[in-house]
Design a protein around this motif. Sequence first.
Motif, PDB file in Angstrom:
ATOM      1  N   ARG A 217      30.489  37.983  27.760  1.00 32.79           N
ATOM      2  CA  ARG A 217      29.634  37.070  27.098  1.00 32.79           C
ATOM      3  C   ARG A 217      30.449  35.828  26.992  1.00 32.79           C
ATOM      4  O   ARG A 217      31.538  35.589  27.261  1.00 32.79           O
ATOM      5  CB  ARG A 217      29.886  37.497  25.547  1.00 32.79           C
ATOM      6  N   PRO A 218      29.774  34.605  26.766  1.00 31.89           N
ATOM      7  CA  PRO A 218      30.536  33.260  26.758  1.00 31.89           C
ATOM      8  C   PRO A 218      31.250  33.287  25.587  1.00 31.89           C
ATOM      9  O   PRO A 218      31.363  33.771  24.619  1.00 31.89           O
ATOM     10  CB  PRO A 218      29.154  32.181  26.217  1.00 31.89           C
ATOM     11  N   GLY A 219      32.612  32.536  26.170  1.00 28.20           N
ATOM     12  CA  GLY A 219      33.719  32.518  25.243  1.00 28.20           C
ATOM     13  C   GLY A 219      34.771  33.670  25.429  1.00 28.20           C
ATOM     14  O   GLY A 219      35.931  33.710  25.091  1.00 28.20           O
ATOM     15  N   THR A 220      34.364  34.783  26.294  1.00 25.44           N
ATOM     16  CA  THR A 220      35.366  35.644  26.528  1.00 25.44           C
ATOM     17  C   THR A 220      36.014  35.547  27.669  1.00 25.44           C
ATOM     18  O   THR A 220      36.036  34.574  28.370  1.00 25.44           O
ATOM     19  CB  THR A 220      34.428  36.983  26.647  1.00 25.44           C
ATOM     20  N   LEU A 221      37.180  36.278  27.720  1.00 25.97           N
ATOM     21  CA  LEU A 221      38.343  35.861  28.754  1.00 25.97           C
ATOM     22  C   LEU A 221      38.560  36.925  29.748  1.00 25.97           C
ATOM     23  O   LEU A 221      38.526  38.168  29.524  1.00 25.97           O
ATOM     24  CB  LEU A 221      39.507  35.798  28.268  1.00 25.97           C
ATOM     25  N   LEU A 222      38.378  36.530  31.211  1.00 21.25           N
ATOM     26  CA  LEU A 222      38.620  37.526  32.136  1.00 21.25           C
ATOM     27  C   LEU A 222      40.149  37.012  32.753  1.00 21.25           C
ATOM     28  O   LEU A 222      40.307  35.745  32.872  1.00 21.25           O
ATOM     29  CB  LEU A 222      37.808  37.359  33.405  1.00 21.25           C
ATOM     30  N   ALA A 223      41.127  37.891  32.768  1.00 21.97           N
ATOM     31  CA  ALA A 223      42.481  37.857  33.313  1.00 21.97           C
ATOM     32  C   ALA A 223      42.757  38.666  34.587  1.00 21.97           C
ATOM     33  O   ALA A 223      42.381  39.861  34.521  1.00 21.97           O
ATOM     34  CB  ALA A 223      43.531  38.142  32.130  1.00 21.97           C
ATOM     35  N   SER A 224      43.519  38.078  35.452  1.00 18.31           N
ATOM     36  CA  SER A 224      43.941  38.711  36.497  1.00 18.31           C
ATOM     37  C   SER A 224      45.308  38.411  37.014  1.00 18.31           C
ATOM     38  O   SER A 224      45.611  37.144  37.014  1.00 18.31           O
ATOM     39  CB  SER A 224      43.213  38.492  37.646  1.00 18.31           C
ATOM     40  N   TYR A 225      46.246  39.391  36.977  1.00 23.31           N
ATOM     41  CA  TYR A 225      47.527  39.137  37.543  1.00 23.31           C
ATOM     42  C   TYR A 225      47.673  39.022  38.972  1.00 23.31           C
ATOM     43  O   TYR A 225      47.308  40.103  39.468  1.00 23.31           O
ATOM     44  CB  TYR A 225      48.603  40.294  36.777  1.00 23.31           C
ATOM     45  N   GLU A 226      48.360  38.296  39.349  1.00 23.56           N
ATOM     46  CA  GLU A 226      48.581  38.211  41.060  1.00 23.56           C
ATOM     47  C   GLU A 226      47.550  37.719  41.722  1.00 23.56           C
ATOM     48  O   GLU A 226      47.538  36.789  42.830  1.00 23.56           O
ATOM     49  CB  GLU A 226      49.331  39.363  41.518  1.00 23.56           C
ATOM     50  N   PHE A 227      46.464  38.318  41.698  1.00 24.36           N
ATOM     51  CA  PHE A 227      45.316  38.186  42.551  1.00 24.36           C
ATOM     52  C   PHE A 227      43.962  37.028  41.983  1.00 24.36           C
ATOM     53  O   PHE A 227      43.571  37.422  40.769  1.00 24.36           O
ATOM     54  CB  PHE A 227      44.567  39.556  42.874  1.00 24.36           C
ATOM     55  N   GLY A 228      43.744  36.160  42.686  1.00 27.55           N
ATOM     56  CA  GLY A 228      43.153  35.103  42.108  1.00 27.55           C
ATOM     57  C   GLY A 228      41.799  35.362  41.771  1.00 27.55           C
ATOM     58  O   GLY A 228      41.004  36.367  42.576  1.00 27.55           O
ATOM     59  N   ILE A 229      41.215  34.793  40.817  1.00 25.41           N
ATOM     60  CA  ILE A 229      39.609  35.005  40.450  1.00 25.41           C
ATOM     61  C   ILE A 229      38.803  34.176  41.110  1.00 25.41           C
ATOM     62  O   ILE A 229      39.109  33.114  41.375  1.00 25.41           O
ATOM     63  CB  ILE A 229      39.461  34.633  39.084  1.00 25.41           C
ATOM     64  N   PRO A 230      37.871  34.526  42.001  1.00 23.65           N
ATOM     65  CA  PRO A 230      37.030  33.852  43.053  1.00 23.65           C
ATOM     66  C   PRO A 230      36.152  32.833  42.369  1.00 23.65           C
ATOM     67  O   PRO A 230      35.073  32.998  42.655  1.00 23.65           O
ATOM     68  CB  PRO A 230      36.327  34.708  43.913  1.00 23.65           C
ATOM     69  N   ALA A 231      36.416  31.993  41.383  1.00 28.73           N
ATOM     70  CA  ALA A 231      35.645  31.103  40.776  1.00 28.73           C
ATOM     71  C   ALA A 231      35.763  29.783  41.069  1.00 28.73           C
ATOM     72  O   ALA A 231      37.060  29.441  41.656  1.00 28.73           O
ATOM     73  CB  ALA A 231      35.986  31.219  38.988  1.00 28.73           C
ATOM     74  N   ALA A 232      34.890  28.857  41.357  1.00 29.66           N
ATOM     75  CA  ALA A 232      34.728  27.677  41.663  1.00 29.66           C
ATOM     76  C   ALA A 232      35.847  26.829  41.002  1.00 29.66           C
ATOM     77  O   ALA A 232      36.487  25.919  41.409  1.00 29.66           O
ATOM     78  CB  ALA A 232      33.716  26.853  41.877  1.00 29.66           C
ATOM     79  N   ASN A 233      35.675  26.865  39.666  1.00 27.99           N
ATOM     80  CA  ASN A 233      36.529  26.159  38.780  1.00 27.99           C
ATOM     81  C   ASN A 233      36.942  26.810  37.378  1.00 27.99           C
ATOM     82  O   ASN A 233      36.504  27.827  37.159  1.00 27.99           O
ATOM     83  CB  ASN A 233      35.903  24.708  38.595  1.00 27.99           C
ATOM     84  N   GLY A 234      37.518  26.093  36.495  1.00 28.49           N
ATOM     85  CA  GLY A 234      37.883  26.529  35.283  1.00 28.49           C
ATOM     86  C   GLY A 234      39.042  27.736  35.085  1.00 28.49           C
ATOM     87  O   GLY A 234      38.861  28.322  34.152  1.00 28.49           O
ATOM     88  N   VAL A 235      39.551  28.101  36.002  1.00 23.63           N
ATOM     89  CA  VAL A 235      40.642  29.215  36.317  1.00 23.63           C
ATOM     90  C   VAL A 235      42.003  28.358  35.627  1.00 23.63           C
ATOM     91  O   VAL A 235      42.358  27.236  36.299  1.00 23.63           O
ATOM     92  CB  VAL A 235      40.761  29.786  37.493  1.00 23.63           C
ATOM     93  N   LYS A 236      42.631  28.946  34.915  1.00 15.61           N
ATOM     94  CA  LYS A 236      43.953  28.551  34.299  1.00 15.61           C
ATOM     95  C   LYS A 236      44.938  29.435  34.883  1.00 15.61           C
ATOM     96  O   LYS A 236      44.858  30.796  34.994  1.00 15.61           O
ATOM     97  CB  LYS A 236      43.894  28.760  32.762  1.00 15.61           C
ATOM     98  N   THR A 237      46.115  28.900  35.386  1.00 16.18           N
ATOM     99  CA  THR A 237      47.315  29.545  36.000  1.00 16.18           C
ATOM    100  C   THR A 237      48.336  29.641  35.205  1.00 16.18           C
ATOM    101  O   THR A 237      48.853  28.252  34.717  1.00 16.18           O
ATOM    102  CB  THR A 237      47.345  28.743  37.499  1.00 16.18           C
ATOM    103  N   ILE A 238      48.798  30.734  34.973  1.00 17.37           N
ATOM    104  CA  ILE A 238      50.086  30.803  34.126  1.00 17.37           C
ATOM    105  C   ILE A 238      51.025  31.535  34.989  1.00 17.37           C
ATOM    106  O   ILE A 238      51.207  32.715  35.549  1.00 17.37           O
ATOM    107  CB  ILE A 238      49.926  31.537  33.146  1.00 17.37           C
ATOM    108  N   LEU A 239      52.341  30.767  35.037  1.00 18.68           N
ATOM    109  CA  LEU A 239      53.361  31.709  35.746  1.00 18.68           C
ATOM    110  C   LEU A 239      54.349  32.401  34.777  1.00 18.68           C
ATOM    111  O   LEU A 239      55.032  31.608  33.886  1.00 18.68           O
ATOM    112  CB  LEU A 239      54.291  30.294  36.372  1.00 18.68           C
TER     113      LEU A 239
END
Length: 256
Positions: A221-243
């Motif tokens: 749903r809009p406003g929900t979050l998808l999180a992935s550790y180590e392996f990138g989310i194949p989205a064109a934009n809008g991905v936040k990276t946290i070290l």
Amino acid sequence: MPPAKRSPLKIPALQALLVQAGAVLPCAALAVAADMAGIGLTLLHGALLQGVLAAALSWKLGLARWWLPIQLLFPLAVLAGLALHLPPWLAGGAFLILLGWYWSTYRTQVPYYPSHRAVWQALLAQLPPGRAWRVIDIGSGLGGCALHLAAARPESTVTGIELAPVPWLVSRLRAALTGSRARFLRGDYEQLDFADYDLVFAYLSPAAMPALWRKAQREMRPGTLLASYEFGIPAANGVKTILTTEGGPPLYIREI
């Protein structure tokens, strides 16, 4: 519309087996050439050569990188077993233990990757208190992440899903022994409806990420979050990276 049937030749384990078989003739040809040149090869040399050829072919065919050491060491393991006269039941027992631990890794190309506390803390920072979150950890392994989140956010519903029976059983036992509110399901996350969750967390493999992203786009749903550790989310934009740790892999967050 039912999904198309997958060709057996697309199964990574079968591909790996065919690669080992395909490396036999080149290995034999090289051994004959070495003998003609006056270079005698021992069985150990032959097993090592077979492993190197199989690993090289696996890399060339694009098998997941964790297949490479398996292909390299497999002939050496067979040779060692024959030399030590190991009983057949020992190999069978080891196979059953590995099967229970890794289960359908051969099909999904998602091996066991444990996350750690720094990652769990970074996920918690994405879940501000004051509301109940519905969280799913797909491929939850031994349950550490789900147990940690459930303890830190008791008002939330935290679930882990794991396909391999041994890690799933361990996570269930850990929850029972600690009195955790975390729930653990055994099954394939592809059968879940991501619309039921506010946060979907994954630590899978590069091979699984494109299909995971397509499923998230269809169901979350809009406003929900998808999180992935180590392996990138194949989205064109809008991905936040946290070290999460210095020099370590990043945690990727994408709001749908």
